[in-house]
Design a protein around this motif. Structure first.
Motif, PDB file in Angstrom:
ATOM      1  N   ARG A   1      -8.571   0.872   2.678  1.00  0.00           N
ATOM      2  CA  ARG A   1      -8.835   0.922   4.118  1.00  0.00           C
ATOM      3  C   ARG A   1      -7.571   0.757   4.949  1.00  0.00           C
ATOM      4  O   ARG A   1      -7.594   1.022   6.157  1.00  0.00           O
ATOM      5  CB  ARG A   1      -9.855  -0.150   4.487  1.00  0.00           C
ATOM      6  N   VAL A   2      -6.476   0.330   4.341  1.00  0.00           N
ATOM      7  CA  VAL A   2      -5.223   0.165   5.083  1.00  0.00           C
ATOM      8  C   VAL A   2      -4.119   1.071   4.541  1.00  0.00           C
ATOM      9  O   VAL A   2      -3.006   1.071   5.058  1.00  0.00           O
ATOM     10  CB  VAL A   2      -4.743  -1.299   5.064  1.00  0.00           C
ATOM     11  N   ARG A   3      -4.429   1.862   3.526  1.00  0.00           N
ATOM     12  CA  ARG A   3      -3.433   2.756   2.956  1.00  0.00           C
ATOM     13  C   ARG A   3      -3.309   4.028   3.784  1.00  0.00           C
ATOM     14  O   ARG A   3      -4.264   4.473   4.419  1.00  0.00           O
ATOM     15  CB  ARG A   3      -3.793   3.138   1.517  1.00  0.00           C
ATOM     16  N   ARG A   4      -2.138   4.614   3.779  1.00  0.00           N
ATOM     17  CA  ARG A   4      -1.913   5.883   4.470  1.00  0.00           C
ATOM     18  C   ARG A   4      -2.634   6.988   3.711  1.00  0.00           C
ATOM     19  O   ARG A   4      -2.401   7.193   2.518  1.00  0.00           O
ATOM     20  CB  ARG A   4      -0.427   6.181   4.554  1.00  0.00           C
ATOM     21  N   CYS A   5      -3.503   7.715   4.396  1.00  0.00           N
ATOM     22  CA  CYS A   5      -4.320   8.730   3.736  1.00  0.00           C
ATOM     23  C   CYS A   5      -4.084  10.123   4.300  1.00  0.00           C
ATOM     24  O   CYS A   5      -4.907  11.017   4.117  1.00  0.00           O
ATOM     25  CB  CYS A   5      -5.797   8.357   3.815  1.00  0.00           C
ATOM     26  N   VAL A   6      -2.976  10.311   5.017  1.00  0.00           N
ATOM     27  CA  VAL A   6      -2.607  11.634   5.532  1.00  0.00           C
ATOM     28  C   VAL A   6      -1.292  12.043   4.891  1.00  0.00           C
ATOM     29  O   VAL A   6      -0.609  11.238   4.247  1.00  0.00           O
ATOM     30  CB  VAL A   6      -2.492  11.633   7.069  1.00  0.00           C
ATOM     31  N   GLU A   7      -0.907  13.294   5.078  1.00  0.00           N
ATOM     32  CA  GLU A   7       0.329  13.805   4.513  1.00  0.00           C
ATOM     33  C   GLU A   7       1.237  14.336   5.616  1.00  0.00           C
ATOM     34  O   GLU A   7       0.766  14.787   6.667  1.00  0.00           O
ATOM     35  CB  GLU A   7       0.040  14.918   3.502  1.00  0.00           C
ATOM     36  N   GLY A   8       2.544  14.283   5.358  1.00  0.00           N
ATOM     37  CA  GLY A   8       3.508  14.840   6.301  1.00  0.00           C
ATOM     38  C   GLY A   8       3.393  14.199   7.670  1.00  0.00           C
ATOM     39  O   GLY A   8       3.383  12.984   7.815  1.00  0.00           O
ATOM     40  N   PHE A   9       3.271  15.055   8.696  1.00  0.00           N
ATOM     41  CA  PHE A   9       3.167  14.578  10.074  1.00  0.00           C
ATOM     42  C   PHE A   9       1.744  14.690  10.618  1.00  0.00           C
ATOM     43  O   PHE A   9       1.547  14.814  11.825  1.00  0.00           O
ATOM     44  CB  PHE A   9       4.144  15.335  10.969  1.00  0.00           C
ATOM     45  N   GLU A  10       0.758  14.642   9.721  1.00  0.00           N
ATOM     46  CA  GLU A  10      -0.624  14.612  10.189  1.00  0.00           C
ATOM     47  C   GLU A  10      -0.883  13.292  10.906  1.00  0.00           C
ATOM     48  O   GLU A  10      -0.372  12.251  10.507  1.00  0.00           O
ATOM     49  CB  GLU A  10      -1.587  14.763   9.015  1.00  0.00           C
ATOM     50  N   PRO A  11      -1.677  13.292  11.978  1.00  0.00           N
ATOM     51  CA  PRO A  11      -1.921  12.075  12.755  1.00  0.00           C
ATOM     52  C   PRO A  11      -2.705  11.020  11.984  1.00  0.00           C
ATOM     53  O   PRO A  11      -3.573  11.330  11.164  1.00  0.00           O
ATOM     54  CB  PRO A  11      -2.730  12.582  13.958  1.00  0.00           C
ATOM     55  N   GLU A  12      -2.382   9.753  12.256  1.00  0.00           N
ATOM     56  CA  GLU A  12      -3.140   8.617  11.763  1.00  0.00           C
ATOM     57  C   GLU A  12      -3.153   7.541  12.840  1.00  0.00           C
ATOM     58  O   GLU A  12      -2.504   7.661  13.870  1.00  0.00           O
ATOM     59  CB  GLU A  12      -2.532   8.071  10.464  1.00  0.00           C
ATOM     60  N   GLN A  13      -3.914   6.482  12.610  1.00  0.00           N
ATOM     61  CA  GLN A  13      -4.039   5.374  13.564  1.00  0.00           C
ATOM     62  C   GLN A  13      -4.457   5.887  14.949  1.00  0.00           C
ATOM     63  O   GLN A  13      -3.942   5.468  15.984  1.00  0.00           O
ATOM     64  CB  GLN A  13      -2.738   4.572  13.640  1.00  0.00           C
ATOM     65  N   ILE A  14      -5.401   6.787  14.968  1.00  0.00           N
ATOM     66  CA  ILE A  14      -5.845   7.447  16.201  1.00  0.00           C
ATOM     67  C   ILE A  14      -6.720   6.486  17.008  1.00  0.00           C
ATOM     68  O   ILE A  14      -7.585   5.803  16.453  1.00  0.00           O
ATOM     69  CB  ILE A  14      -6.627   8.728  15.873  1.00  0.00           C
ATOM     70  N   SER A  15      -6.489   6.432  18.313  1.00  0.00           N
ATOM     71  CA  SER A  15      -7.273   5.534  19.161  1.00  0.00           C
ATOM     72  C   SER A  15      -7.461   6.136  20.552  1.00  0.00           C
ATOM     73  O   SER A  15      -6.688   6.992  20.989  1.00  0.00           O
ATOM     74  CB  SER A  15      -6.593   4.169  19.281  1.00  0.00           C
ATOM     75  N   VAL A  16      -8.510   5.649  21.225  1.00  0.00           N
ATOM     76  CA  VAL A  16      -8.812   6.036  22.606  1.00  0.00           C
ATOM     77  C   VAL A  16      -8.764   4.782  23.462  1.00  0.00           C
ATOM     78  O   VAL A  16      -9.273   3.729  23.064  1.00  0.00           O
ATOM     79  CB  VAL A  16     -10.213   6.675  22.721  1.00  0.00           C
ATOM     80  N   SER A  17      -8.145   4.868  24.638  1.00  0.00           N
ATOM     81  CA  SER A  17      -8.162   3.759  25.595  1.00  0.00           C
ATOM     82  C   SER A  17      -8.396   4.302  26.990  1.00  0.00           C
ATOM     83  O   SER A  17      -8.158   5.491  27.259  1.00  0.00           O
ATOM     84  CB  SER A  17      -6.860   2.949  25.537  1.00  0.00           C
ATOM     85  N   LEU A  18      -8.864   3.440  27.877  1.00  0.00           N
ATOM     86  CA  LEU A  18      -9.189   3.865  29.233  1.00  0.00           C
ATOM     87  C   LEU A  18      -7.933   4.015  30.076  1.00  0.00           C
ATOM     88  O   LEU A  18      -6.889   3.441  29.780  1.00  0.00           O
ATOM     89  CB  LEU A  18     -10.127   2.859  29.894  1.00  0.00           C
TER      90      LEU A  18
END
Length: 287
Positions: free
Chosen positions: A55-72
């Motif tokens: 659940r905390v490991r990097r699961c994307v490759e290259g420059f694919e986005p991770e840690q995606i979030s939405v804020s107001l």
């Protein structure tokens, strides 16, 4: 409209889900709060999720986005989409990534396909460099922020983020905008979370939080407890006690990346607003 608050602090959860037949609206109050009594059996040592947990490991490759979030943003018609591309680095000889090498683009719309609108933003890299021998330096991946504007209130939007020219785009996510602000117009369900951390208890807390399907998450401090680590990855319940001779009581920065990955399943869909707590304070070392 019924207004529901549910509160999550550390390993305990108190839910105030007000029944329509009992309390039609908070505007008819004030009322005595309705909570679930704290279960003392939950108290115990909080065991941190290790960096080997999937659940905390990097699961994307290259420059694919991770840690995606939405804020107001300012009001209901705008939100911020944030994410990270590239891997963090920690060690003695590290070279930060160049933010100019990867674009910050969000494609979005009210239909999943096609995503008719596009917005661009900016990016940066965070560094923590220690001028002391034996302390490992840290540099983040590329941190992207894009503001979406002109959105409709109380509306479901789909989006994907990344750099379409590489190409390196995320999958398709969705979020719902806030209602128009007013005395009788507000989010139906808001989660208030504090002292969250990144432990096995956190997994239970977030599971219960997601099951309540909040419209907004407010995190009121003490987010990842990254400051309870040192740069060789050793965790400590009392840093000052365990490492009193170190020149600076530094934060183990990768815990922030682990936290962002763990939380993505929630905050890529539910807007989150964060207030810093004392565990977000890090002394900066002079050179």
């Amino acid at each position: 409209m019924t207004f529901r608050w549910f509160f999550v602090f550390s390993v305990s959860i108190a839910v105030a889900a007000i029944d329509d037949d009992l309390i039609p609206s908070t505007l008819d109050g004030p009322f005595e709060p309705v909570t679930v009594p704290y279960d003392v059996s939950l108290r115990g040592n909080a065991v941190d999720l290790p960096d080997t947990d999937p659940r905390v490991r990097r699961c994307v490759e290259g420059f694919e986005p991770e840690q995606i979030s939405v804020s107001l943003s300012v009001n209901y018609d705008s939100v911020w989409i944030s994410w990270i591309t590239g891997e963090f680095q920690i060690g003695n000889n590290i070279k930060p990534l160049n933010p100019n090498t990867v674009a910050s683009v969000v494609r979005y719309g009210r239909s999943r396909v096609p995503l008719t609108d596009e917005a661009s933003g900016y990016s940066l890299v965070y560094n923590q460099l220690y001028p002391f021998e034996g302390l490992q330096n840290y540099t983040s991946g590329i941190i992207h922020h894009v503001r979406l504007t002109g959105l409709k209130p109380s509306t479901l939007y789909y989006y994907r983020c990344g750099d379409p020219s590489i190409p390196a785009m995320s999958g398709i996510y969705h979020f719902r905008t806030m209602p128009v602000s007013g005395p009788r117009s507000y989010p139906n369900r808001i989660a208030v979370v504090g002292d969250l951390g990144l432990t096995y208890n956190t997994t239970d807390t977030i599971h219960n939080l997601k099951s309540n399907k909040p419209d907004l998450v407010l995190l009121v401090g003490d987010v990842s407890y990254a400051n309870l680590y040192r740069t060789n990855g050793t965790g400590s319940d009392c840093y000052d006690c365990s490492f009193p001779e170190t020149p600076i009581h530094e934060t183990y920065q990768p815990r922030w990346d682990y936290w962002g990955r763990f939380m993505q399943s929630l905050i890529s869909r539910t807007p989150i607003m964060v207030i810093e707590g004392n565990h977000e304070i890090e002394e900066q070392a002079g050179k």
